[in-house]
Design an enzyme around this catalytic site. Sequence first.
Site, PDB file in Angstrom:
ATOM      1  N   HIS A  15      86.789 -66.234  15.239  1.00  0.00           N
ATOM      2  CA  HIS A  15      87.852 -65.675  14.490  1.00  0.00           C
ATOM      3  C   HIS A  15      87.319 -64.388  13.859  1.00  0.00           C
ATOM      4  O   HIS A  15      87.986 -63.755  13.221  1.00  0.00           O
ATOM      5  CB  HIS A  15      88.599 -66.911  13.630  1.00  0.00           C
ATOM      6  CG  HIS A  15      87.794 -67.195  12.629  1.00  0.00           C
ATOM      7  ND1 HIS A  15      87.069 -68.261  12.637  1.00  0.00           N
ATOM      8  CD2 HIS A  15      87.770 -66.547  11.236  1.00  0.00           C
ATOM      9  CE1 HIS A  15      86.461 -68.401  11.417  1.00  0.00           C
ATOM     10  NE2 HIS A  15      86.865 -67.610  10.621  1.00  0.00           N
TER      11      HIS A  15
HETATM   12  C1  UD1 Z   1      90.442 -65.352   7.027  1.00  0.00           C
HETATM   13  C2  UD1 Z   1      89.333 -65.210   6.064  1.00  0.00           C
HETATM   14  C3  UD1 Z   1      88.077 -65.714   6.823  1.00  0.00           C
HETATM   15  C4  UD1 Z   1      88.078 -66.929   6.985  1.00  0.00           C
HETATM   16  C5  UD1 Z   1      89.320 -67.302   7.931  1.00  0.00           C
HETATM   17  C6  UD1 Z   1      89.403 -68.878   8.274  1.00  0.00           C
HETATM   18  C7  UD1 Z   1      89.453 -63.219   4.846  1.00  0.00           C
HETATM   19  C8  UD1 Z   1      88.993 -61.858   4.749  1.00  0.00           C
HETATM   20  N1  UD1 Z   1      89.142 -63.813   6.181  1.00  0.00           N
HETATM   21  O1  UD1 Z   1      90.249 -64.916   8.217  1.00  0.00           O
HETATM   22  O2  UD1 Z   1      87.061 -65.647   5.788  1.00  0.00           O
HETATM   23  O3  UD1 Z   1      86.851 -67.430   7.741  1.00  0.00           O
HETATM   24  O4  UD1 Z   1      90.419 -67.066   7.307  1.00  0.00           O
HETATM   25  O5  UD1 Z   1      90.314 -69.177   9.422  1.00  0.00           O
HETATM   26  O6  UD1 Z   1      89.914 -63.644   3.954  1.00  0.00           O
HETATM   27  N2  UD1 Z   1      97.488 -65.025  11.634  1.00  0.00           N
HETATM   28  C9  UD1 Z   1      98.668 -65.669  11.913  1.00  0.00           C
HETATM   29  N3  UD1 Z   1      98.927 -67.031  11.396  1.00  0.00           N
HETATM   30  C10 UD1 Z   1      98.550 -67.452  10.564  1.00  0.00           C
HETATM   31  C11 UD1 Z   1      97.243 -66.855   9.931  1.00  0.00           C
HETATM   32  C12 UD1 Z   1      96.778 -65.539  10.488  1.00  0.00           C
HETATM   33  O7  UD1 Z   1      99.332 -65.345  13.185  1.00  0.00           O
HETATM   34  O8  UD1 Z   1      98.711 -68.578   9.799  1.00  0.00           O
HETATM   35  C13 UD1 Z   1      97.034 -63.987  12.457  1.00  0.00           C
HETATM   36  C14 UD1 Z   1      97.628 -62.622  11.912  1.00  0.00           C
HETATM   37  O9  UD1 Z   1      97.603 -61.789  12.942  1.00  0.00           O
HETATM   38  C15 UD1 Z   1      96.481 -62.081  11.157  1.00  0.00           C
HETATM   39  C16 UD1 Z   1      95.283 -62.218  11.619  1.00  0.00           C
HETATM   40  O10 UD1 Z   1      95.500 -63.804  11.998  1.00  0.00           O
HETATM   41  O11 UD1 Z   1      96.606 -60.689  10.911  1.00  0.00           O
HETATM   42  C17 UD1 Z   1      94.053 -62.603  10.511  1.00  0.00           C
HETATM   43  O12 UD1 Z   1      94.335 -63.394   9.449  1.00  0.00           O
HETATM   44  P1  UD1 Z   1      93.828 -63.221   8.049  1.00  0.00           P
HETATM   45  O13 UD1 Z   1      94.083 -64.243   7.139  1.00  0.00           O
HETATM   46  O14 UD1 Z   1      93.895 -61.896   7.705  1.00  0.00           O
HETATM   47  O15 UD1 Z   1      92.040 -63.671   8.618  1.00  0.00           O
HETATM   48  P2  UD1 Z   1      91.156 -64.542   9.317  1.00  0.00           P
HETATM   49  O16 UD1 Z   1      90.810 -63.876  10.496  1.00  0.00           O
HETATM   50  O17 UD1 Z   1      92.321 -65.849   9.434  1.00  0.00           O
HETATM   51  N1  UDP Z   2      89.291 -76.482  12.081  1.00  0.00           N
HETATM   52  C1  UDP Z   2      90.413 -77.108  12.245  1.00  0.00           C
HETATM   53  N2  UDP Z   2      91.207 -76.897  13.600  1.00  0.00           N
HETATM   54  C2  UDP Z   2      90.673 -76.053  14.432  1.00  0.00           C
HETATM   55  C3  UDP Z   2      89.686 -75.369  14.106  1.00  0.00           C
HETATM   56  C4  UDP Z   2      88.973 -75.553  12.949  1.00  0.00           C
HETATM   57  O1  UDP Z   2      90.783 -78.263  11.649  1.00  0.00           O
HETATM   58  O2  UDP Z   2      91.506 -75.567  15.323  1.00  0.00           O
HETATM   59  C5  UDP Z   2      88.702 -76.862  10.734  1.00  0.00           C
HETATM   60  C6  UDP Z   2      87.355 -77.093  10.981  1.00  0.00           C
HETATM   61  O3  UDP Z   2      87.174 -78.607  10.972  1.00  0.00           O
HETATM   62  C7  UDP Z   2      86.551 -76.704   9.589  1.00  0.00           C
HETATM   63  C8  UDP Z   2      87.491 -75.464   9.146  1.00  0.00           C
HETATM   64  O4  UDP Z   2      88.734 -75.645  10.009  1.00  0.00           O
HETATM   65  O5  UDP Z   2      86.904 -77.651   8.619  1.00  0.00           O
HETATM   66  C9  UDP Z   2      86.661 -74.386   9.628  1.00  0.00           C
HETATM   67  O6  UDP Z   2      87.629 -73.141   9.313  1.00  0.00           O
HETATM   68  P1  UDP Z   2      87.489 -71.807   9.834  1.00  0.00           P
HETATM   69  O7  UDP Z   2      86.740 -71.632  11.036  1.00  0.00           O
HETATM   70  O8  UDP Z   2      88.901 -71.376  10.043  1.00  0.00           O
HETATM   71  O9  UDP Z   2      87.024 -70.713   8.580  1.00  0.00           O
HETATM   72  P2  UDP Z   2      85.437 -70.565   8.119  1.00  0.00           P
HETATM   73  O10 UDP Z   2      84.773 -71.950   7.662  1.00  0.00           O
HETATM   74  O11 UDP Z   2      84.729 -69.608   9.033  1.00  0.00           O
HETATM   75  O12 UDP Z   2      85.578 -69.848   6.761  1.00  0.00           O
END
Ligand code: UD1
Ligand code: UDP
Length: 372
Positions: free
Chosen positions: A218
Amino acid sequence: MKVASIVGARPQFIKAAPVSKKIRKNHHEVLIHTGQHYNEEMSAIFFEQLGIPKPDYNLGVGSASQGKQTAEMLAQIEDVLLSEKPDLTLVYGDTNSTLAGALAAVKLHIPLAHVEAGLRSFDKSMPEEINRILTDHVSDYLFCPTQTAIDNLRNEGFTNVFNEGKFVSEFCDSPLVCNVGDVMFDTAIYFGKIAENKSDILNKLNLGKKEYLLATIHRANNTDDVGNLSRLVKAFCAFNETLVFPIHPRTRKSLSENGLLPKLENSKNVKLIDAVGYLDFLMLEKNAKKILTDSGGIQKEAYFFKIPCVTLRETTEWVETVEDGWNTLVGSKYDDILVAVEDFWPKGSQRQVFGDGNAAEKIVEILSRNEN
Ligand code: UD1
Ligand code: UDP
């Protein structure tokens, strides 16, 4: 003590769960969800499975560019803090929700605690690195998960460090830096056992134990760079074994926009599924042969469960997992990924670098002792 806890993204629900539980024993918690993550499988399912109370506020901020998303959160969190007047604000990790919560609190002179402080990837092109540095430097309490995090903060000039196994015994000046261990370790140990009984994912996907690889991606560097994303897809489809790929919505969107989804969907070895809840994911992790990921939290969970981890990044803030030989950094390089999937087998034992599974208790005890 009245504590305003701010969460917004998937990993923050997991980090907040044990701390919230401990806070509520003797204190009053106001839970603020920024709405950064909002899909059922990215948000609601974690509240339900981890028994996190319903947020008192859901700000519904949703997705936007870095600046817009952070600004919208900042404005709305400020309003909530002004009306709730908490004694302390608590933020987790390194997302835009973390930074917005931190800025809103300090500008209102509300003491700020940062859980998972001191992490550094030393890669400022990652939004998370900016969020971490800024949040740490305005926090009053910096709760570090590891000794490395403590060392990083020392190098940035923090001197009031309590560590080396010693516990804080009396009131301390702020900012206070403590190694309490990793709250994700607390959660993974506790729910890892529950998952064994409650998750049916292996049956559902027809997976044998240690007979599949598990992948997640991601990070912006992998999802928004089509060259990197294409190479990852090519590698995933080239494995001679089953790869389970629970897909983050961001990644689905990018794969779809770049015409890469059909390749995965039509591949014989890839099981592409929506992101799953925590219990199913823990079960998938514990029984995987290897894990491939660019996630921070998943690198750690792979280490907790002693699963070899192939990290699809060039850097990591969780350096102990690499130093101990359980994690290898391969970026998005096709050949390196294939070699690691074939040949990377950890040799070493593990140090106990993430604490003893009682991080949440230590955090709340320190906050309670310093309550005035
Ligand atoms: C965010 C965090 C990242 C974290 C990740 C965990 C920031 C800058 N990034 O990244 O540090 O590792 O969460 O998963 O804060 N979207 C959906 N539905 C949702 C959420 C997201 O469709 O419920 C899609 C949207 O298109 C959105 C994109 O995902 O634009 C990115 O979501 P965003 O929360 O901005 O960043 P993450 O990549 O999820
Ligand atoms: N996780 C989950 N379902 C998924 C993928 C990840 O429950 O399909 C959980 C995973 O066990 C971990 C957390 O989400 O505890 C990690 O989150 P993510 O990878 O989104 O963010 P990051 O840790 O990189 O910020």
